[in-house]
Enzyme design. Sequence first.
Site, short mmCIF file in Angstrom:
data_model
loop_
_atom_site.label_atom_id
_atom_site.label_comp_id
_atom_site.label_asym_id
_atom_site.label_seq_id
_atom_site.Cartn_x
_atom_site.Cartn_y
_atom_site.Cartn_z
N GLY A 90 -20.99 -28.08 -61.94
CA GLY A 90 -21.76 -29.13 -61.23
C GLY A 90 -22.43 -28.58 -59.98
O GLY A 90 -22.17 -27.47 -59.55
N GLY A 92 -22.63 -27.76 -56.73
CA GLY A 92 -21.64 -27.60 -55.67
C GLY A 92 -22.28 -27.44 -54.30
O GLY A 92 -21.61 -27.50 -53.27
N ARG A 93 -23.58 -27.18 -54.31
CA ARG A 93 -24.26 -27.04 -53.02
C ARG A 93 -25.72 -27.46 -53.13
O ARG A 93 -26.58 -26.90 -52.47
CB ARG A 93 -24.17 -25.60 -52.55
CG ARG A 93 -24.65 -24.62 -53.57
CD ARG A 93 -24.93 -23.33 -52.92
NE ARG A 93 -25.10 -22.30 -53.91
CZ ARG A 93 -25.48 -21.10 -53.61
NH1 ARG A 93 -25.72 -20.78 -52.37
NH2 ARG A 93 -25.63 -20.19 -54.54
N ASP A 253 -24.74 -22.26 -67.48
CA ASP A 253 -25.16 -23.26 -66.48
C ASP A 253 -26.46 -22.83 -65.79
O ASP A 253 -27.04 -23.61 -65.04
CB ASP A 253 -24.06 -23.48 -65.43
CG ASP A 253 -23.59 -22.20 -64.78
OD1 ASP A 253 -23.23 -21.27 -65.52
OD2 ASP A 253 -23.62 -22.11 -63.54
N ASN A 254 -26.91 -21.61 -66.07
CA ASN A 254 -28.18 -21.15 -65.50
C ASN A 254 -29.24 -20.98 -66.59
O ASN A 254 -30.17 -20.20 -66.43
CB ASN A 254 -27.98 -19.83 -64.75
CG ASN A 254 -27.09 -19.99 -63.53
OD1 ASN A 254 -26.99 -21.08 -62.98
ND2 ASN A 254 -26.44 -18.92 -63.13
N ASP A 263 -32.22 -20.21 -61.01
CA ASP A 263 -31.11 -19.63 -60.29
C ASP A 263 -31.28 -18.14 -60.01
O ASP A 263 -30.84 -17.28 -60.78
CB ASP A 263 -29.78 -19.90 -61.01
CG ASP A 263 -28.89 -20.71 -60.10
OD1 ASP A 263 -29.04 -20.57 -58.88
OD2 ASP A 263 -28.08 -21.51 -60.60
P1 AMP Z 1 -24.49 -20.09 -59.38
O1 AMP Z 1 -23.81 -18.78 -59.61
O2 AMP Z 1 -25.33 -20.11 -58.12
O3 AMP Z 1 -25.21 -20.58 -60.57
O4 AMP Z 1 -23.34 -21.12 -59.05
C1 AMP Z 1 -22.28 -21.41 -59.94
C2 AMP Z 1 -21.53 -22.62 -59.47
O5 AMP Z 1 -20.96 -22.40 -58.19
C3 AMP Z 1 -22.38 -23.87 -59.31
O6 AMP Z 1 -21.58 -24.95 -59.69
C4 AMP Z 1 -22.69 -23.90 -57.85
O7 AMP Z 1 -23.00 -25.18 -57.40
C5 AMP Z 1 -21.38 -23.38 -57.26
N1 AMP Z 1 -21.57 -22.76 -55.92
C6 AMP Z 1 -22.19 -21.60 -55.65
N2 AMP Z 1 -22.17 -21.36 -54.32
C7 AMP Z 1 -21.52 -22.38 -53.73
C8 AMP Z 1 -21.18 -22.73 -52.38
N3 AMP Z 1 -21.50 -21.94 -51.35
N4 AMP Z 1 -20.50 -23.87 -52.19
C9 AMP Z 1 -20.16 -24.67 -53.20
N5 AMP Z 1 -20.46 -24.41 -54.48
C10 AMP Z 1 -21.13 -23.28 -54.76
MG MG Z 2 -26.36 -22.01 -61.12
#
Ligand code: AMP
Ligand code: MG
Length: 482
Positions: A90, A92-93, A253-254, A263
């Site tokens: 989900g 997360g940020r 998820d990407n 992403d």
């Molecule tokens: P990503 O690798 O950027 O695609 O992120 C994978 C997951 O980690 C996603 O659910 C993001 O929302 C979550 N995520 C990445 N960085 C953060 C952060 N600094 N705080 C909270 N959630 C994060």
């Molecule tokens: Mg992502």
Amino acid sequence: MSSFPSLAFDNRFARLPEQLFTRLSPTPVAEPSLFAFNDELGAQLGIDRQRIGDATLAEIFSGNSVPVGSEPLAAAYAGHQFGHWSGMLGDGRAVLLGEISCASGEHVDIQLKGSGPTPYSRGGDGRAWLGPVIREYLVSNAMPKYQVPSTLALAAVSTGEYVLREQGPLPGAVLTRVAKSHIRVGTFEYLAAKQDVEGTRAVIDLLIDTHYPELKNSENPAVALLNAVIEKQANLIARWQALGFIHGVMNTDNASLTGETIDYGPCAFMDEFNRSKVFSSIDQQGRYAYQNQPRIGHWNMAMLAQALLPVLAGDEPVAIQFAQTAVDHFPQLYANAYTERMREKFGLFDSPQTDDMELMDAFLDLMQADSVDFTLCFRHLCDEDSDELEALFSDREKISEWIHRWHQRLNGPHNTTRMQQINPAVIPRNHWIEATIEVAVQGDWTLFQRFETALRNPFVEHADFSQAPEQAQRVQATFCGT
Ligand code: AMP
Ligand code: MG
């Protein structure tokens, strides 16, 4: 303060079943300051920087004020990361402000990334630091210049707050990301894990309505959507390969359902050509290496097909048959797209010949043997004379033999002008991105502005940004955008 225009939000995602999201507002930041704005994209959305002013834009695109008509939410999704089921992920940020219709009739999502914690943060701080925001801003906005479908960056704002990372406290930033859609393979995996067939149907309807209207009257819209997405992914990855782009974190998820690159974390363009090149510091196994990207794209599509099984047909064996057929198409679709892209790069604009791929691979083999810079090499391939191209290789005889063979295949000289419109002179090179971040952190934005300007005309030679890095300048690893 001047007012922000009222955008035509239609917020279709917020009308989906409620298990797909959590409504929440972005968390305000201390001192928002706009440091980048994509005027061209702004114009398409009816957001005029001059008229609105940077202070108002900073308020909106930091999340400090929510624009009229927006129904902000964090989306729920799941996913496979590095080949393993991660379950619930989900936003997360990130917060989706909503969807708007552009003047062109296209629907786009506007999302703030780095906008604070959400119920999906899983212990993370919900924030982003300036470095990855600069990287995503520069790289994603360069992509359309190379004809690569991508999410775009509309704005970037520094927050005046620090975020804590391994390196210590770093300046925070928020990126405004504009995408056709933020629906991903992981969205369907999430629904499948919950055995939510109704939710799956609702997301399919939304996608077809807004992005695949031509599929509306298909005999089986879900199967038609799966096929269309697979074709888009195959085309997308072929374009990455032809540019030397390594995504770095091709988790499900990407993987976007609208075929856009999404992403930009540990992504990078290759400098020296190496088929097994990996950049991401967290990719120890090399799963997302350059040469693996097509295979991983195929695997991600298999995950999508599996998640869609319950809606492909009422009868399970029939559904599996539909899924298998669709997924099995991927390698051929990819091969066709890749051959087409590479033929353009090599100036083979006539009808295909059977040995074309072999000829092109022979060139890539020579490049790999000498670790030749990918972008520079193809740019010199466009040159009228071959001096600078040949100078890149250690075995002059072999490269000149190859050039001879190439010209025989072309039946004459190559088309320099046309090839120069396909092989860029400027790409967002890693060492320049790193240098840009380093000085920006100290408050110096001149390099950022110069680099951004050069990237707007990437088919024109640039004194600095066209150069390949010296050995010592080569960036070997990029870090996750957290
Ligand atoms: P990503 O690798 O950027 O695609 O992120 C994978 C997951 O980690 C996603 O659910 C993001 O929302 C979550 N995520 C990445 N960085 C953060 C952060 N600094 N705080 C909270 N959630 C994060
Ligand atoms: Mg992502």
